[in-house]
Design a protein around this motif. Structure first.
Motif, PDB file in Angstrom:
ATOM      1  N   ALA A  78      -0.509  -2.263  13.972  1.00 18.71           N
ATOM      2  CA  ALA A  78      -0.138  -1.566  12.757  1.00 18.71           C
ATOM      3  C   ALA A  78      -1.355  -1.726  11.785  1.00 18.71           C
ATOM      4  CB  ALA A  78       1.192  -2.318  12.460  1.00 18.71           C
ATOM      5  N   SER A  79      -1.918  -2.782  11.718  1.00 21.16           N
ATOM      6  CA  SER A  79      -3.000  -3.095  10.663  1.00 21.16           C
ATOM      7  C   SER A  79      -4.171  -1.959  10.890  1.00 21.16           C
ATOM      8  CB  SER A  79      -3.695  -4.455  10.739  1.00 21.16           C
ATOM      9  OG  SER A  79      -4.573  -4.605   9.820  1.00 21.16           O
ATOM     10  N   GLY A  80      -4.534  -1.636  12.296  1.00 22.63           N
ATOM     11  CA  GLY A  80      -5.656  -0.896  12.494  1.00 22.63           C
ATOM     12  C   GLY A  80      -5.260   0.499  12.210  1.00 22.63           C
ATOM     13  N   MET A  81      -4.055   0.867  12.394  1.00 25.47           N
ATOM     14  CA  MET A  81      -3.506   2.288  12.213  1.00 25.47           C
ATOM     15  C   MET A  81      -3.191   2.547  10.620  1.00 25.47           C
ATOM     16  SD  MET A  81      -3.371   3.723  14.940  1.00 25.47           S
ATOM     17  CE  MET A  81      -2.442   5.206  14.986  1.00 25.47           C
ATOM     18  N   GLU A  82      -3.101   1.365  10.009  1.00 23.20           N
ATOM     19  CA  GLU A  82      -2.891   1.367   8.484  1.00 23.20           C
ATOM     20  C   GLU A  82      -4.212   1.757   8.028  1.00 23.20           C
ATOM     21  OE1 GLU A  82      -1.711   1.347   4.202  1.00 23.20           O
ATOM     22  OE2 GLU A  82      -0.980   1.801   6.148  1.00 23.20           O
ATOM     23  N   HIS A  83      -5.261   0.975   8.423  1.00 20.51           N
ATOM     24  CA  HIS A  83      -6.736   1.408   7.704  1.00 20.51           C
ATOM     25  C   HIS A  83      -7.142   2.935   8.053  1.00 20.51           C
ATOM     26  CE1 HIS A  83      -7.769  -2.633   6.597  1.00 20.51           C
ATOM     27  NE2 HIS A  83      -7.369  -3.031   7.581  1.00 20.51           N
ATOM     28  N   ILE A  84      -6.519   3.259   9.314  1.00 21.02           N
ATOM     29  CA  ILE A  84      -6.955   4.869   9.364  1.00 21.02           C
ATOM     30  C   ILE A  84      -6.287   5.906   8.715  1.00 21.02           C
ATOM     31  CG2 ILE A  84      -6.850   6.500  11.427  1.00 21.02           C
ATOM     32  CD1 ILE A  84      -7.553   3.949  13.182  1.00 21.02           C
TER      33      ILE A  84
ATOM     34  N   TYR B 169       5.262   3.068  11.652  1.00 24.04           N
ATOM     35  CA  TYR B 169       4.845   1.516  11.505  1.00 24.04           C
ATOM     36  C   TYR B 169       6.083   0.544  11.640  1.00 24.04           C
ATOM     37  CZ  TYR B 169       0.722   3.278   9.024  1.00 24.04           C
ATOM     38  OH  TYR B 169      -0.394   3.832   9.004  1.00 24.04           O
ATOM     39  N   LYS B 170       7.305   1.099  11.675  1.00 25.12           N
ATOM     40  CA  LYS B 170       8.291   0.387  12.240  1.00 25.12           C
ATOM     41  C   LYS B 170       8.021   0.171  13.749  1.00 25.12           C
ATOM     42  CE  LYS B 170      11.599   2.187   8.933  1.00 25.12           C
ATOM     43  NZ  LYS B 170      12.882   2.566   8.636  1.00 25.12           N
ATOM     44  N   ILE B 171       7.319   0.877  14.356  1.00 24.65           N
ATOM     45  CA  ILE B 171       7.075   1.046  15.703  1.00 24.65           C
ATOM     46  C   ILE B 171       5.901   0.135  16.254  1.00 24.65           C
ATOM     47  CG2 ILE B 171       6.457   2.461  17.833  1.00 24.65           C
ATOM     48  CD1 ILE B 171       8.265   4.850  16.466  1.00 24.65           C
ATOM     49  N   TRP B 172       4.829   0.395  15.257  1.00 26.17           N
ATOM     50  CA  TRP B 172       3.613  -0.390  15.488  1.00 26.17           C
ATOM     51  C   TRP B 172       3.782  -1.903  15.062  1.00 26.17           C
ATOM     52  CZ3 TRP B 172       1.003   4.156  12.911  1.00 26.17           C
ATOM     53  CH2 TRP B 172       0.759   5.384  13.952  1.00 26.17           C
ATOM     54  N   ILE B 173       4.826  -2.227  14.101  1.00 24.13           N
ATOM     55  CA  ILE B 173       4.801  -3.594  13.696  1.00 24.13           C
ATOM     56  C   ILE B 173       4.979  -4.431  14.638  1.00 24.13           C
ATOM     57  CG2 ILE B 173       7.285  -3.585  13.012  1.00 24.13           C
ATOM     58  CD1 ILE B 173       4.413  -5.026  10.602  1.00 24.13           C
ATOM     59  N   HIS B 174       5.313  -4.049  16.023  1.00 18.04           N
ATOM     60  CA  HIS B 174       5.514  -5.019  16.964  1.00 18.04           C
ATOM     61  C   HIS B 174       4.233  -5.509  17.495  1.00 18.04           C
ATOM     62  CE1 HIS B 174       9.995  -4.463  17.273  1.00 18.04           C
ATOM     63  NE2 HIS B 174       9.621  -3.229  16.963  1.00 18.04           N
TER      64      HIS B 174
ATOM     65  N   GLY C 235       0.776  -1.257  -0.082  1.00 17.50           N
ATOM     66  CA  GLY C 235       0.010  -0.033  -0.158  1.00 17.50           C
ATOM     67  C   GLY C 235       0.940   1.302   0.069  1.00 17.50           C
ATOM     68  N   ARG C 236       2.063   1.287   0.568  1.00 19.09           N
ATOM     69  CA  ARG C 236       2.782   2.699   0.732  1.00 19.09           C
ATOM     70  C   ARG C 236       4.001   2.399   0.064  1.00 19.09           C
ATOM     71  NH1 ARG C 236       0.980   5.953   4.735  1.00 19.09           N
ATOM     72  NH2 ARG C 236      -0.846   5.319   6.000  1.00 19.09           N
ATOM     73  N   GLY C 237       4.605   1.390  -0.192  1.00 21.84           N
ATOM     74  CA  GLY C 237       5.761   1.064  -0.961  1.00 21.84           C
ATOM     75  C   GLY C 237       6.932   0.928  -0.083  1.00 21.84           C
ATOM     76  N   ARG C 238       6.735   1.325   1.143  1.00 19.97           N
ATOM     77  CA  ARG C 238       7.869   1.123   2.069  1.00 19.97           C
ATOM     78  C   ARG C 238       7.215   1.386   3.557  1.00 19.97           C
ATOM     79  NH1 ARG C 238      10.091   7.063   3.491  1.00 19.97           N
ATOM     80  NH2 ARG C 238       8.560   8.170   2.249  1.00 19.97           N
ATOM     81  N   ILE C 239       7.923   0.740   4.479  1.00 17.80           N
ATOM     82  CA  ILE C 239       7.302   0.876   6.043  1.00 17.80           C
ATOM     83  C   ILE C 239       8.062   2.262   6.583  1.00 17.80           C
ATOM     84  CG2 ILE C 239       7.731   0.161   8.345  1.00 17.80           C
ATOM     85  CD1 ILE C 239       6.300  -1.826   6.013  1.00 17.80           C
ATOM     86  N   LEU C 240       7.100   3.048   6.724  1.00 19.89           N
ATOM     87  CA  LEU C 240       7.273   4.395   7.443  1.00 19.89           C
ATOM     88  C   LEU C 240       7.585   4.323   8.801  1.00 19.89           C
ATOM     89  CD1 LEU C 240       4.699   6.440   5.418  1.00 19.89           C
ATOM     90  CD2 LEU C 240       7.041   6.341   4.935  1.00 19.89           C
TER      91      LEU C 240
END
Length: 178
Positions: free
Chosen positions: A44-50, A34-39, A26-31
């Protein structure tokens, strides 16, 4: 100390791998955030939707989004977010004078009533104010109930971004020479 604790792709859990692949698609890279939320892949998934909603489907204009983000970045003294969104605000057409006024908490002299309502509502929320019925009615007239919900979501999302970047002490990247 590196507080971000990036996870090498080969060390991701299956759930993290799924979210990682969705983010890259979706973004082409991990911003940064998201490097923090991926834990927490669910976070991370919910924040991506928002984030995707705010960037692609919100009724707020790009200028209104940047005004709200700058208010929140300033409120949390989140330099990474502030610097990134000064650039984004300029790209959205905000003048340096307007950006400076927003960051100073002054009157940015916004001619557009909707932009002014976003700014004033964001400032009220960041200050912790309890809106009077009259103030709420004014924001409702300017933004509508859906607009109020979207601005609240924007402020909450970028509060999380700002705090994540601060807690993990993410440095502001060096600016490329002009």
């Amino acid at each position: 100390m590196n507080r971000i604790l990036e996870i090498p792709p080969e060390k991701l859990t299956p759930e993290q791998t799924t979210v990682f692949n969705q983010l890259v698609a979706g973004r082409g890279r991990i911003l940064g955030p998201y490097k923090i939320w991926i834990h927490s892949p669910t976070v991370a998934s919910g924040m991506e939707h928002i984030g995707t909603f705010l960037n692609k489907r919100s009724s707020l204009s790009k200028r209104e989004v940047e005004i709200g983000i700058l208010v929140i970045a300033n409120h949390w003294d989140a330099n990474y977010v502030r610097q990134a969104h000064i650039r984004e605000g300029k790209a959205a057409g905000l003048s340096q004078e307007t950006i400076d006024a927003v960051l100073a908490g002054g009157d940015p002299k916004l001619a557009d009533d909707h932009e002014r309502a976003v700014y004033e509502f964001a400032r009220a929320m960041a200050s912790g104010s309890k809106l009077t019925d009259s103030e709420f009615a004014g924001f409702e007239a300017a933004l509508g109930r859906a607009g109020i919900a979207e601005v609240l979501t924007l402020l909450g999302y970028y509060t999380s971004v700002a705090l994540a970047m601060k807690v993990h002490d993410v440095p502001v990247p060096a600016q490329a020479p002009a």
